[in-house]
Structure formats: structure tokens, C-alpha cells
Design a protein around this motif. Structure first.
Motif, mmCIF file in Angstrom:
data_model
loop_
_atom_site.group_PDB
_atom_site.id
_atom_site.type_symbol
_atom_site.label_atom_id
_atom_site.label_comp_id
_atom_site.label_asym_id
_atom_site.label_seq_id
_atom_site.Cartn_x
_atom_site.Cartn_y
_atom_site.Cartn_z
ATOM 1 N N TRP A 1 -10.297 -46.107 64.121
ATOM 2 C CA TRP A 1 -11.151 -46.027 65.309
ATOM 3 C C TRP A 1 -12.605 -46.358 64.992
ATOM 4 C CZ3 TRP A 1 -13.276 -40.941 67.657
ATOM 5 C CH2 TRP A 1 -13.968 -41.224 68.841
ATOM 6 N N GLN A 2 -13.122 -45.792 63.900
ATOM 7 C CA GLN A 2 -14.528 -45.958 63.558
ATOM 8 C C GLN A 2 -14.764 -47.031 62.492
ATOM 9 O OE1 GLN A 2 -17.299 -44.267 64.973
ATOM 10 N NE2 GLN A 2 -15.691 -43.854 66.483
ATOM 11 N N ASN A 3 -13.702 -47.747 62.092
ATOM 12 C CA ASN A 3 -13.823 -48.779 61.066
ATOM 13 C C ASN A 3 -14.498 -48.213 59.815
ATOM 14 O OD1 ASN A 3 -13.505 -51.365 59.958
ATOM 15 N ND2 ASN A 3 -15.572 -51.981 60.603
ATOM 16 N N ALA A 4 -14.047 -47.041 59.392
ATOM 17 C CA ALA A 4 -14.617 -46.376 58.220
ATOM 18 C C ALA A 4 -13.865 -46.799 56.968
ATOM 19 C CB ALA A 4 -14.551 -44.864 58.396
ATOM 20 N N GLY A 5 -14.413 -46.435 55.810
ATOM 21 C CA GLY A 5 -13.744 -46.718 54.550
ATOM 22 C C GLY A 5 -12.536 -45.826 54.357
ATOM 23 N N TYR A 6 -11.637 -46.259 53.445
ATOM 24 C CA TYR A 6 -10.423 -45.497 53.195
ATOM 25 C C TYR A 6 -10.719 -44.102 52.641
ATOM 26 C CZ TYR A 6 -7.307 -49.419 54.112
ATOM 27 O OH TYR A 6 -6.610 -50.429 54.725
ATOM 28 N N GLU A 7 -11.933 -43.925 52.091
ATOM 29 C CA GLU A 7 -12.273 -42.617 51.546
ATOM 30 C C GLU A 7 -12.249 -41.515 52.598
ATOM 31 O OE1 GLU A 7 -13.997 -45.329 51.178
ATOM 32 O OE2 GLU A 7 -14.427 -45.699 49.056
ATOM 33 N N LEU B 1 -19.315 -26.385 55.282
ATOM 34 C CA LEU B 1 -20.022 -26.195 54.016
ATOM 35 C C LEU B 1 -19.650 -27.300 53.033
ATOM 36 C CD1 LEU B 1 -21.987 -24.143 52.761
ATOM 37 C CD2 LEU B 1 -20.001 -22.964 51.797
ATOM 38 N N MET B 2 -18.383 -27.673 52.997
ATOM 39 C CA MET B 2 -17.943 -28.754 52.124
ATOM 40 C C MET B 2 -18.581 -30.077 52.532
ATOM 41 S SD MET B 2 -16.093 -29.422 49.501
ATOM 42 C CE MET B 2 -15.336 -30.800 48.650
ATOM 43 N N LEU B 3 -18.782 -30.263 53.824
ATOM 44 C CA LEU B 3 -19.376 -31.509 54.305
ATOM 45 C C LEU B 3 -20.807 -31.672 53.812
ATOM 46 C CD1 LEU B 3 -18.812 -34.001 55.998
ATOM 47 C CD2 LEU B 3 -19.635 -32.764 58.001
ATOM 48 N N LEU B 4 -21.532 -30.572 53.660
ATOM 49 C CA LEU B 4 -22.869 -30.656 53.080
ATOM 50 C C LEU B 4 -22.819 -31.233 51.670
ATOM 51 C CD1 LEU B 4 -24.734 -27.332 54.007
ATOM 52 C CD2 LEU B 4 -25.235 -29.629 54.845
ATOM 53 N N VAL B 5 -21.854 -30.801 50.887
ATOM 54 C CA VAL B 5 -21.698 -31.297 49.517
ATOM 55 C C VAL B 5 -21.306 -32.773 49.523
ATOM 56 C CG1 VAL B 5 -20.439 -30.995 47.350
ATOM 57 C CG2 VAL B 5 -21.075 -29.001 48.722
ATOM 58 N N ILE B 6 -20.356 -33.122 50.384
ATOM 59 C CA ILE B 6 -19.895 -34.509 50.457
ATOM 60 C C ILE B 6 -21.029 -35.439 50.858
ATOM 61 C CG2 ILE B 6 -18.383 -36.075 51.739
ATOM 62 C CD1 ILE B 6 -16.357 -33.753 51.862
ATOM 63 N N ASP B 7 -21.809 -35.039 51.839
ATOM 64 C CA ASP B 7 -22.922 -35.864 52.301
ATOM 65 C C ASP B 7 -23.966 -36.049 51.207
ATOM 66 O OD1 ASP B 7 -24.466 -37.349 54.094
ATOM 67 O OD2 ASP B 7 -25.564 -35.580 54.758
ATOM 68 N N ALA B 8 -24.125 -35.035 50.353
ATOM 69 C CA ALA B 8 -25.107 -35.136 49.270
ATOM 70 C C ALA B 8 -24.612 -35.996 48.111
ATOM 71 C CB ALA B 8 -25.460 -33.737 48.763
ATOM 72 N N LEU B 9 -23.288 -36.058 47.908
ATOM 73 C CA LEU B 9 -22.737 -36.736 46.735
ATOM 74 C C LEU B 9 -22.252 -38.146 46.999
ATOM 75 C CD1 LEU B 9 -20.661 -33.839 45.108
ATOM 76 C CD2 LEU B 9 -22.950 -34.612 44.496
ATOM 77 N N SER B 10 -22.002 -38.498 48.244
ATOM 78 C CA SER B 10 -21.413 -39.806 48.522
ATOM 79 C C SER B 10 -21.933 -40.365 49.836
ATOM 80 C CB SER B 10 -19.874 -39.697 48.582
ATOM 81 O OG SER B 10 -19.475 -38.862 49.660
ATOM 82 N N GLU B 11 -21.586 -41.623 50.079
ATOM 83 C CA GLU B 11 -21.960 -42.277 51.329
ATOM 84 C C GLU B 11 -21.133 -41.692 52.463
ATOM 85 O OE1 GLU B 11 -23.987 -45.123 53.731
ATOM 86 O OE2 GLU B 11 -24.281 -44.597 51.620
ATOM 87 N N PHE B 12 -21.818 -41.238 53.507
ATOM 88 C CA PHE B 12 -21.094 -40.699 54.656
ATOM 89 C C PHE B 12 -21.773 -41.171 55.947
ATOM 90 C CE2 PHE B 12 -20.025 -37.703 57.975
ATOM 91 C CZ PHE B 12 -18.657 -37.596 57.805
ATOM 92 N N PRO B 13 -20.960 -41.654 56.899
ATOM 93 C CA PRO B 13 -19.531 -41.892 56.824
ATOM 94 C C PRO B 13 -19.198 -42.989 55.799
ATOM 95 C CG PRO B 13 -20.293 -41.920 59.093
ATOM 96 C CD PRO B 13 -21.515 -41.956 58.234
ATOM 97 N N PRO B 14 -18.023 -42.924 55.179
ATOM 98 C CA PRO B 14 -17.663 -43.924 54.182
ATOM 99 C C PRO B 14 -17.610 -45.324 54.784
ATOM 100 C CG PRO B 14 -15.784 -42.546 54.734
ATOM 101 C CD PRO B 14 -16.966 -41.912 55.357
ATOM 102 N N VAL B 15 -18.157 -46.287 54.065
ATOM 103 C CA VAL B 15 -18.245 -47.663 54.545
ATOM 104 C C VAL B 15 -17.093 -48.467 53.964
ATOM 105 C CG1 VAL B 15 -19.678 -49.733 54.606
ATOM 106 C CG2 VAL B 15 -20.747 -47.475 54.708
ATOM 107 N N PRO B 16 -16.441 -49.320 54.754
ATOM 108 C CA PRO B 16 -15.334 -50.142 54.211
ATOM 109 C C PRO B 16 -15.798 -50.982 53.040
ATOM 110 C CG PRO B 16 -15.405 -50.284 56.611
ATOM 111 C CD PRO B 16 -16.642 -49.553 56.184
#
Length: 291
Positions: A214-220, A273-288
Motif C-alpha cells: 500500500w505504502q510502497n515501503a521497503g521489505y524491512e 516504545l520499540m518504535l522509538l528505538v527503531i526510528d533512532a537506529l534505522s530509516e523509517f519508514p523503510p525505503v525500497p
């Protein structure tokens, strides 16, 4: 050998690697096993209308709703820990007010406001202080994550987070009761099974795949969705551990069929809470195409 030397002891026997208590699968008569489903669905419908309207409107309305919910959950936590009504109301006021102010001032000034909440736990709470400090910090940071998610990434990704948590909960609820099998952690949450836990991961992966398309996001996004489902389950387990320690069934009676807000949104708090960590460690939303 000296008389003072202790007698040699045999090494402790290591417990079996796989030592599961079993939950029987659902019986042919469904009524007894799903007797709590009607009030749960009715309350869920009410929460859907209120929460959905606030999410759709966004802005200060959504911030106010999350701030009120955070305050109420802190009140429930302090009440469970038997801190006294005055201290429970104090924690609720500090937490809800701090989260609201943190969303209307620059982040650099908002974070110290949020840290006032666990600091208030240190200063004013006498019973089970460590639990209060840890959980109050997690609750207010999760609230910040929710408000920032809608503000920064928009409605589709807020719906994604909600869908991951709801799908994980619903898939786990039905799979656990219909399939039964080994229990996940019987001493803390007797009704949770590995079948329900894994079903929650599968449901979250399905939601991730839908958002990928739907959002054309990366597989991550599929892996991130599963990680959020895992943390949502851990949020549920953590709250269950507190309730079991304090000998209470529900955090409060605010929501028929669900207990309290903390009972209903413990999983959402863990995922946020986990999303805060993910946003700090990786690209979010994931890009294809971006690893």
C-alpha cells in the motif's frame, strides 16, 4: 580434609531445555471459552470510535487524548502499587501534564519535562519505587512515540502501528484458545500459549506485507512489524507480571471486559516504545531498495 572444609556438593541438575505446561485446545462448546468476548468487543468498539475520531482530527485533540490516557495509566499503576490516592493522582497529573507540554515545546525542552515523571516517582513514591520509576518512564515515552508518529509520519503509519498491535492480539487470542499447546510463561500469564504468540507474529507480518504494497515501503517493514508485535507481547507480559506481584486481576475497572486502560494498552505501549528505538537506529519508514 579439615573439619572446617565444607562437604563437596553435587552440581545442580539443569532443568530440561523444553519443559512446557500445556493448555488444552478449545472444547466443542464455545460459549464458556469466549464468554468475555461480547463485553470486550463492545468496549473495543467504543474505544475505536473515540480513538478513531481523535486520530482523524489529529493535532491538539490527539495530543490531549494521549495525555489523558497516559495520566490515567499512571494513576492505575500507582493504585496497583498501593501508593495511596494522593500520590496516584499526583503521578497522573505530572505524567499527563508533562506529555502535553512536551508536544507543544521544542523536543530539547520536552524531554526534560517527561523525565520529571520518573523523578517524581523517586521523590514521592515509597512502595515498589523501582517498578514505578521504570514503568512510568516507559509509559510517558510511549505516549510521546504515539504523538510523534502521527505528527511526523501521518495517518497511514499510525494505522499501521494500531493494525500490528490489534492483529497480533486478535490472532494470538483465537489461535491460543483454539489450538492450545505449550504455555508461554505460565507463572506470569497462565493463558498465553506459544501457538498464540507465534500466530501474533504471523499476523503482524501480514500487516507489514499489506503496508509494503500500500505504502510502497521497503521489505524491512515486515520484519519491523514482527519486532513490534514481539515487543507488544512483552508489554503485555510485563504488565501481567506487575499485576501478579501485586495480587490484582485488573489495573482498574474503567473498561468493561478489559479492566483498565493499562490492561488494554499495555501491548500498544510496548510497541510504541520499540518504535522509538527503531526510528533512532534505522530509516523509517523503510525505503525500497535501502538496506
Amino acid at each position: 580434609m579439615s573439619d572446617r572444609d565444607p562437604a563437596p556438593q553435587d552440581p545442580e541438575e539443569e532443568p530440561p531445555l523444553f519443559d512446557f505446561a500445556l493448555e488444552p485446545p478449545i472444547e466443542p462448546k464455545l460459549a464458556g471459552r469466549f464468554q468475555d468476548l461480547v463485553p470486550r468487543l463492545a468496549t473495543a468498539g467504543f474505544l475505536f470510535v473515540i480513538g478513531g475520531a481523535a486520530i482523524w482530527i489529529g493535532g491538539v485533540i490527539f495530543v490531549v487524548l494521549i495525555s489523558v490516557c497516559v495520566g490515567l495509566m499512571l494513576w492505575e499503576l500507582a493504585t496497583m502499587l498501593r501508593c495511596g490516592p494522593k500520590r496516584a493522582k499526583l503521578m497522573a497529573g505530572v505524567g499527563g501534564g508533562a506529555l502535553f507540554l512536551a508536544n507543544v515545546v521544542p523536543v530539547g525542552f520536552g524531554l526534560p519535562l517527561l523525565m520529571l515523571v520518573p523523578m517524581a516517582g523517586i521523590a514521592f513514591i515509597r512502595n515498589h519505587r523501582r517498578i514505578m520509576v521504570a514503568f512510568s518512564a516507559a509509559i510517558v515515552l510511549s505516549g510521546l512515540s504515539l504523538t510523534q508518529l502521527l505528527t511526523t509520519f501521518g495517518l497511514p503509519w499510525m494505522l499501521w502501528l494500531i493494525s500490528v498491535v490489534v492483529m497480533s492480539d486478535v490472532a494470538g487470542y483465537f489461535a491460543g484458545r483454539m489450538l492450545g499447546g505449550p504455555k508461554f510463561w505460565p507463572k506470569v500469564s497462565p493463558k498465553k500459549t506459544w501457538s498464540g504468540t507465534i500466530a501474533g507474529w504471523v499476523g503482524a507480518a501480514l500487516v507489514g506485507w499489506i503496508w509494503l504494497v500500500w505504502q510502497n515501503a521497503g521489505y524491512e517493514v515486515i520484519g519491523i512489524s514482527v519486532a513490534l508485535a514481539m515487543m507488544a507481547q512483552m508489554g503485555d507480559i510485563a504488565e501481567s507480571a506487575v499485576k501478579r506481584k501485586m495480587g490484582v486481576k485488573d489495573s482498574s475497572q474503567l473498561l468493561p471486559g478489559h479492566g483498565g486502560l493499562f490492561d488494554r494498552f499495555d501491548a500498544m505501549l510496548g510497541a510504541a516504545l520499540m518504535l522509538l528505538v527503531i526510528d533512532a537506529l534505522s530509516e523509517f519508514p523503510p525505503v525500497p531498495g535501502v538496506g
